[in-house]
Write a protein that holds these residues in place. Structure first.
Motif, PDB file in Angstrom:
ATOM      1  N   THR A  32      -6.050 -28.419 -63.862  1.00 40.22           N
ATOM      2  CA  THR A  32      -7.351 -28.185 -63.231  1.00 40.22           C
ATOM      3  C   THR A  32      -7.807 -29.426 -62.473  1.00 40.22           C
ATOM      4  N   PRO A  33      -8.725 -29.317 -61.470  1.00 37.24           N
ATOM      5  CA  PRO A  33      -9.129 -28.031 -60.892  1.00 37.24           C
ATOM      6  C   PRO A  33      -8.169 -27.644 -59.773  1.00 37.24           C
ATOM      7  N   LEU A  34      -7.797 -26.422 -59.725  1.00 37.87           N
ATOM      8  CA  LEU A  34      -6.846 -25.923 -58.738  1.00 37.87           C
ATOM      9  C   LEU A  34      -7.501 -24.833 -57.915  1.00 37.87           C
ATOM     10  N   THR A  35      -7.169 -24.788 -56.650  1.00 41.68           N
ATOM     11  CA  THR A  35      -7.639 -23.661 -55.857  1.00 41.68           C
ATOM     12  C   THR A  35      -6.792 -22.447 -56.212  1.00 41.68           C
ATOM     13  N   ALA A  36      -7.451 -21.378 -56.590  1.00 44.63           N
ATOM     14  CA  ALA A  36      -6.732 -20.197 -57.067  1.00 44.63           C
ATOM     15  C   ALA A  36      -6.003 -19.511 -55.920  1.00 44.63           C
ATOM     16  N   SER A  37      -4.823 -18.973 -56.235  1.00 43.43           N
ATOM     17  CA  SER A  37      -4.104 -18.202 -55.213  1.00 43.43           C
ATOM     18  C   SER A  37      -4.795 -16.862 -54.977  1.00 43.43           C
ATOM     19  N   LEU A  53     -19.129 -14.572 -59.427  1.00 42.11           N
ATOM     20  CA  LEU A  53     -17.822 -14.318 -60.046  1.00 42.11           C
ATOM     21  C   LEU A  53     -16.971 -15.588 -60.025  1.00 42.11           C
ATOM     22  N   ALA A  54     -16.975 -16.271 -58.875  1.00 38.54           N
ATOM     23  CA  ALA A  54     -16.157 -17.485 -58.770  1.00 38.54           C
ATOM     24  C   ALA A  54     -16.601 -18.531 -59.792  1.00 38.54           C
ATOM     25  N   PHE A  63      -9.733 -22.582 -62.450  1.00 42.04           N
ATOM     26  CA  PHE A  63      -9.343 -22.373 -61.044  1.00 42.04           C
ATOM     27  C   PHE A  63     -10.576 -22.233 -60.153  1.00 42.04           C
ATOM     28  N   ARG A  64     -10.487 -22.853 -58.956  1.00 42.46           N
ATOM     29  CA  ARG A  64     -11.523 -22.633 -57.941  1.00 42.46           C
ATOM     30  C   ARG A  64     -11.131 -21.424 -57.109  1.00 42.46           C
ATOM     31  N   TRP A 139      -4.167 -14.491 -67.941  1.00 40.52           N
ATOM     32  CA  TRP A 139      -5.374 -13.899 -67.331  1.00 40.52           C
ATOM     33  C   TRP A 139      -5.013 -12.555 -66.702  1.00 40.52           C
ATOM     34  N   THR A 140      -4.799 -11.585 -67.553  1.00 39.35           N
ATOM     35  CA  THR A 140      -4.411 -10.267 -67.047  1.00 39.35           C
ATOM     36  C   THR A 140      -5.450  -9.222 -67.426  1.00 39.35           C
TER      37      THR A 140
END
Ligand code: ACM
Length: 647
Positions: A32-37, A53-54, A63-64, A139-140
């Motif tokens: 972290t922190p990572l920009t989410a795909s 939500l973000a 994740f960002r 995270w499913t």
């Protein structure tokens, strides 16, 4: 293969499981922190919902998530929030949610999309509510199609900030908890006999005087709250800036705050600040003012409607209140008015006679109608408790029915073309005990009179039995009430509210034919994990740990030690002493010793519960409770618990 039906609370109206799963941020490491795909794509009018939500996802996943209005943006996976082709029959609060392997689509108006987001979060593992990035979590979410809309438009929770003070940040936490349960109305009880909590610029004594009282009251241990000022007075208030901040926070969660300013009764705090607005005759009950610890006795906390200056004062207050709260409704209380002064004060008697009013009930109705008429000039509608219609129907007024019984005021209101909100003591007073009276001090902290079990709350039928079908639409919904006499802290508040508020959320949201108590309690097992991750307390319906016991007691006050080394923890450490058989053990005081040295002590203050301040637990140290105790005979057996709510 279809996944097991997810444990959503409140249960959606239609949920069709599909095969496969959606993965947030597939094949990304979790540093972290990572920009989410995964990207969140939104219509421009849903940017707030996308940002909400973000921010939820950032907190728990680390994740960002980029929020973009470019809905054709290429991404590995997308979460699309859109009003486009929203189904009109789902209304403003309904939504469609389609979870597929590579995408999530939530379709609806803004409020509906917000509720779709809540359902999506509940499809993910409970760790999605974690306050810190959770590791080792897949995270499913199962693929599913949901079509959902609430049964009622008023899905409420009443917080009483008058009996005990909750900070601005605590109120925000309650709003967060409401959002999880798709509740949309916070009824905020802002004044009573015991306190006035909202800054009114034109009448500053309301808070300068009315927000502070001498003690915590209600026989509670003063250590169960931190709301004391430097002078040792108990209380606090919300500045107008605080209120504006809270209202914005609520709006972002599609929650309307309905302020309650009590009148004409339950007003001792206001009258302590400004006694000139009471009746004041020589045979009236006047005060004792200046002592907010005295509750509404014989009318001392009742405004005088016959004085023009009283009406002007109340209108000043309501003008500032309506400027702060943008919603349609202003609650004006109206419950449990003692008519003692009105029957003695010549001004009130004369006014009643000149209006041809025969009873004090009708006089209350006259007062309520004047306030309702004033609210109308502001484009607002008042709400009042059951007694508001004591003197007959009041126009521009909604009834909030708390009185349980066959003479349903809600039925009266609804059949006369009015609206009603259901909050009967029998199923909605979630400040009452939840388990049973044998649980007192053990499985539940100090409690208020009655009992409302989880099953009772869940089984509630919001439509009064006597109400003809043609009028059922006049019932706006249901509200759980948390009167706070015995709720001195946030943890206590949440312990009382949950899980009963989860049950009432489902009463409000889900079609009656879909409700099933066993299914609900099965879902609650998962849901309580969500509450754990979110840091929301709840009643776990389990006896708390026993940390020590006794099998005899001295016949005159003498010290007795109990080793609690294996149980002690830092912070406020609570103990309850319960005699289980034989002679009841009386407790004069209890000290906490660390390696034989006293680090804290408390005298008995009317309850068998003692709260010790433990700055930290020293490795290898021995901790003992030393009680100064006695019993009538040596034959006394008992247990010392560490009660639930602080676990
Ligand atoms: C109430 O409980 N007095 C509304």
């Amino acid at each position: 293969m279809l996944a097991a039906t997810p444990a959503i609370i409140p249960l959606p109206q239609l949920m069709q499981m599909q095969s496969g799963t959606f993965t947030l941020c597939p094949s990304q490491s979790t540093t972290t922190p990572l920009t989410a795909s995964t990207k969140i794509l939104v219509d421009s009018q849903l940017r707030h919902e996308g940002e909400y939500l973000a921010s939820q996802l950032l907190r728990s996943t680390g994740f960002r998530f980029e929020v973009s209005t470019n809905t054709s943006l290429a991404a590995k996976t997308t979460i699309l929030l859109t009003t486009n082709t929203a189904l009109s029959n789902l209304g403003a609060e309904g939504y469609e949610l389609t979870v597929a392997t590579n995408s999530v689509v939530i379709r609806g108006q803004a409020a509906g999309v917000f509720y779709g987001i809540q359902t999506l979060l509940q499809l993910l593992p409970p760790q999605i509510y974690s306050q810190h990035p959770a590791t080792n979590t897949a995270w499913t979410a199962p693929c599913v199609y949901v079509q959902d809309t609430p049964r009622f438009s008023w899905r409420g929770w009443m917080i009483d900030s008058a009996r005990h003070f909750f900070t601005k940040d605590e109120i925000k936490r309650y709003l967060d908890a409401m959002a999880i349960h798709k509740l949309n109305t916070l009824h905020w009880h802002l004044d009573d006999d015991t306190a006035w909590r909202i800054e009114i610029k034109k009448w500053p004594l309301l808070t300068q005087v009315g927000a502070w009282r001498n003690g915590i009251d209600f026989g509670l241990n003063s250590r169960s709250s931190t709301a004391f000022n430097d002078a040792g007075k108990y209380g606090g208030f919300y500045t107008q800036d605080d209120i504006r901040e809270i209202v914005i926070y609520a709006t972002q969660r599609h929650i309307t705050i309905v302020p309650e300013i009590e009148m004409p009764g339950h007003s001792l705090a206001a009258l302590t600040a400004y006694p000139q607005f009471g009746c004041g005759c020589s045979t009236c009950q006047n005060g004792p003012y200046g002592n907010l610890d005295v509750v509404n006795s014989n009318g001392s906390g009742v405004f005088c409607p016959a004085r023009p200056e009283t009406l002007a004062f109340l209108q000043d207050i309501l003008s500032e209140v309506t400027d702060l709260f943008p919603g349609q409704y202003i609650h004006i209380g109206g419950d449990e008015v003692t008519y003692y002064n009105w029957a003695r004060h010549q001004l009130d008697i004369d006014l009643g006679n000149s209006l041809g009013i025969g009873t004090t009930q009708q006089y209350q109705g006259y007062f309520a109608q004047r306030i309702a008429n004033f609210a109308a000039t502001k484009g607002r509608t008042i709400i009042g408790w059951s007694e508001l219609f004591n003197g007959g129907f009041v126009t521009n007024a909604v009834l909030m029915d708390w009185l349980t019984g066959t003479s349903s005021r809600a039925t009266f209101a609804a059949t006369n073309g009015g609206k009603a909100i259901m909050t009967p003591t029998s199923s909605c007073y979630i400040n009452f005990l939840e388990t049973s009276s044998t649980g007192k001090w053990i499985s539940e902290p100090p409690w208020q009179s009655g009992t409302v079990t989880l099953a009772t709350a869940y089984a509630m039928n919001p439509i009064p039995a006597a109400l003809p079908a043609a009028y059922t639409n006049n019932i706006l919904g249901v509200q759980g009430n948390c009167w706070a006499e015995y709720i001195p802290s946030r943890v206590d508040m949440e312990f009382r509210a949950f899980p009963r508020l989860c049950a009432l959320a489902e009463v409000n949201w889900t079609a009656p034919g879909l409700k099933n108590y066993t299914d609900f309690t099965n879902r609650l097992v998962i849901h309580e994990q969500r509450l754990d991750f979110a840091g929301i307390s709840y009643n776990p319906h389990a006896d708390p740990p026993i940390i020590a016991s006794w099998t005899s007691a001295p016949l005159s006050y003498s010290p007795v030690d109990w080793d609690i080394t294996s149980s002690i923890s830092a912070g406020d450490f609570v103990t309850s002493f319960i005699t289980t058989s034989g002679s009841s053990m009386a407790i004069q005081s209890v000290a906490l010793l660390e390696n034989g040295l006293q680090i804290d002590s408390q005298s008995y203050s009317g309850t068998p519960t003692f709260i010790f301040r433990v700055p930290g637990v020293r490795r290898g140290a021995t901790y003992k409770l030393r009680g100064t105790v006695q019993a009538a005979t040596t034959n006394s057996l008992g247990l010392i618990y560490h009660p639930n709510k602080w676990n």
